[in-house]
Scaffold this motif. Structure first.
Motif, mmCIF file in Angstrom:
data_model
loop_
_atom_site.group_PDB
_atom_site.id
_atom_site.type_symbol
_atom_site.label_atom_id
_atom_site.label_comp_id
_atom_site.label_asym_id
_atom_site.label_seq_id
_atom_site.Cartn_x
_atom_site.Cartn_y
_atom_site.Cartn_z
ATOM 1 N N PHE A 1 -20.748 41.330 43.968
ATOM 2 C CA PHE A 1 -21.073 42.216 45.065
ATOM 3 C C PHE A 1 -20.737 41.623 46.419
ATOM 4 C CE2 PHE A 1 -23.881 44.022 41.889
ATOM 5 C CZ PHE A 1 -23.644 45.369 42.075
ATOM 6 N N TYR B 1 -24.341 52.745 42.582
ATOM 7 C CA TYR B 1 -25.107 53.883 43.071
ATOM 8 C C TYR B 1 -24.663 55.176 42.367
ATOM 9 C CZ TYR B 1 -25.290 58.030 46.063
ATOM 10 O OH TYR B 1 -25.395 59.317 46.511
ATOM 11 N N PHE C 1 -32.662 51.621 47.119
ATOM 12 C CA PHE C 1 -31.411 50.911 47.406
ATOM 13 C C PHE C 1 -31.524 50.065 48.667
ATOM 14 C CE2 PHE C 1 -27.972 51.582 44.502
ATOM 15 C CZ PHE C 1 -28.383 52.660 43.731
ATOM 16 N N ARG D 1 -27.332 57.003 40.048
ATOM 17 C CA ARG D 1 -28.114 57.803 40.994
ATOM 18 C C ARG D 1 -28.816 58.979 40.317
ATOM 19 N NH1 ARG D 1 -23.597 61.037 44.650
ATOM 20 N NH2 ARG D 1 -22.535 62.054 42.946
ATOM 21 N N PHE E 1 -18.015 46.579 48.711
ATOM 22 C CA PHE E 1 -18.606 47.888 48.944
ATOM 23 C C PHE E 1 -18.401 48.802 47.759
ATOM 24 C CE2 PHE E 1 -19.120 52.047 50.420
ATOM 25 C CZ PHE E 1 -17.909 52.712 50.586
ATOM 26 N N ARG E 2 -17.226 48.739 47.170
ATOM 27 C CA ARG E 2 -16.899 49.637 46.057
ATOM 28 C C ARG E 2 -17.801 49.373 44.860
ATOM 29 N NH1 ARG E 2 -14.833 53.827 48.284
ATOM 30 N NH2 ARG E 2 -12.953 53.422 49.477
ATOM 31 N N LEU F 1 -20.840 48.132 44.824
ATOM 32 C CA LEU F 1 -22.185 48.611 45.096
ATOM 33 C C LEU F 1 -22.229 50.132 45.054
ATOM 34 C CD1 LEU F 1 -25.038 47.783 45.818
ATOM 35 C CD2 LEU F 1 -24.397 47.917 48.222
ATOM 36 N N GLU F 2 -21.189 50.746 45.607
ATOM 37 C CA GLU F 2 -21.162 52.210 45.592
ATOM 38 C C GLU F 2 -21.036 52.720 44.152
ATOM 39 O OE1 GLU F 2 -17.957 54.409 47.610
ATOM 40 O OE2 GLU F 2 -19.557 55.521 48.611
#
Lengths: 176, 224
Positions: free
Chosen positions: A10, A21, A50, A25, A14-15, A17-18
């Motif tokens: 991580f 999610y 988050f 989610r 960003f990718r 972590l996204e």
């Protein structure tokens, strides 16, 4: 016993972590929604989970994808319960705790692994949340207190109580 | 196996069963507001490590950020700043931004804006497209330049922004509308303005408030 998948990286990713999610989610929302009455409240609970999740960058590299999923599930469940309790200004947990801890009269009837497991399942959700993070995810009491926004003495109390009750059941039923 | 290991095994099995039960509940269409908040939160993780800064330095930086916010943007309350239609609620590491003056504003995206046309060599990718939010990325492979454009219903705006990023926030005018701009640690500059109906914004590296009009002028209505 624990299955390990490749640990995600991580650091500045960003990718990744996204993706975490996006992957979880719906599960997290459904978890919150099973507790909270409104969709918007459930979304807020997921968002808060988050925010807390990302407050400890070191944790992201310590846990696998599967472990992060369990961790987030626990966090969302705890946050949703807190939100519900604040809304209703009730002490649901105290009542739940008492009823769960006074099942000694049922302990004699529990003979098998599944019976003991069912009794664990009947523990109050907040106690279960702490127990999972402590015994399964091997987090420290301080880490659990930060993650679930609890007083550390409360965490210690839950861990101690869970251990005592389960040891009592386990000892009474003998070896499995 | 000792007691703790048996307990861990039981708890793990119970957790999997409970997760499986939750997964059977109905699907949900996430709101644009939520999508936007999560996207920004994920991007903030890319730029910041919230707890990596020593506590004393962080306390000092936040104090400066708060004082700067109060002085530059005008304070009406200790943790709450309003500038034009931008409402900023300072809450430690994160400042929450919302919009005011919502009367008469659309509650859905009744028209779409876009940056295309003036940007040569950029490929357009729509990242988010809901009733209340559009997030579009423009990427030029040759120059490795990326521009992100967003359009959001004002009532839907609930944007977490790093308080440290807002320390030197700019206030200016875009197309006769009040605008706010700030730069993050990785050098990306975000320029946002309220065009009366929507909150519009552009994010790009190597941009300042003075050069932002080079890109804001490309904002135009798309065929809808």
């Amino acid at each position: 016993m624990r299955r390990h998948s490749k640990k995600p990286n991580f650091d500045g990713d960003f990718r990744a972590l996204e993706n975490l999610y996006i992957k979880y989610r719906m599960l997290l929302f459904r978890t919150a929604r099973s507790i909270l009455p409104h969709n918007s409240d459930a979304e807020d609970a997921v968002h808060t989970a988050f925010v807390r999740f990302m407050n400890d960058p070191a944790r992201l590299s310590r846990f696998t994808d599967e472990e992060n999923k369990k961790y987030l599930f626990i966090m969302v469940r705890g946050i949703a319960l807190d939100m519900l309790e604040k809304k209703h200004r009730s002490s649901r947990l105290d009542a739940e705790t008492e009823s769960a801890f006074n099942t000694s009269e049922n302990a004699e009837a529990n003979l098998a692994y599944e019976n003991i497991k069912q009794n664990i399942k009947n523990l109050p959700t907040k106690v279960k949340n702490v127990a999972v993070l402590f015994f399964v995810q091997h987090m420290t009491e301080q880490e659990i207190a930060d993650a679930l926004d609890m007083n550390i003495n409360t965490v210690r109390s839950y861990v101690s109580r869970a251990r005592k009750i389960l040891r009592k059941w386990y000892d009474e039923e003998g070896s499995l | 196996m000792n007691n703790d290991e048996v307990l861990a095994q039981m708890l793990d099995e119970i957790l999997r069963e409970e997760m499986s039960e939750c997964d059977k509940l109905p699907c949900h269409k996430f709101s644009g507001r939520f999508e936007r908040r999560m996207h920004r939160l994920c991007k903030m993780k890319q730029r910041h490590s919230f707890r990596m800064v020593p506590a004393r330095r962080l306390a000092g930086a936040l104090s400066c950020a708060f004082c700067a916010l109060v002085l530059v943007l005008g304070a009406t309350h200790k943790n709450y700043v309003i500038w034009n239609n931008f409402e900023l609620y300072y809450d430690g590491d994160v400042t929450q931004m919302t919009m005011k003056q919502l009367d008469g504003c659309p509650e859905t995206l009744e028209k779409h804006y876009t940056l295309s046309g003036g940007l040569r060599g950029y490929k357009e990718t729509v990242l988010v497209d809901t009733d209340t939010l559009r997030l579009i990325e423009y990427y030029n492979e040759e120059t490795d330049n990326k521009i992100t454009f967003f359009q959001q219903v004002k009532g839907d705006v609930s944007m977490p922004i790093s308080s440290a990023d807002l320390k030197d926030a700019d206030k200016f005018v875009v197309d006769n509308h009040a605008a706010m701009g700030y730069k993050n640690k990785t050098g990306e500059y975000t320029c946002m303005w309220d065009d009366g109906d929507y909150l519009l914004g552009i994010e790009k590296s190597n941009m300042t408030k003075n050069t932002s009009d080079v890109f804001t002028k490309y904002v135009h209505l798309a065929e809808f």
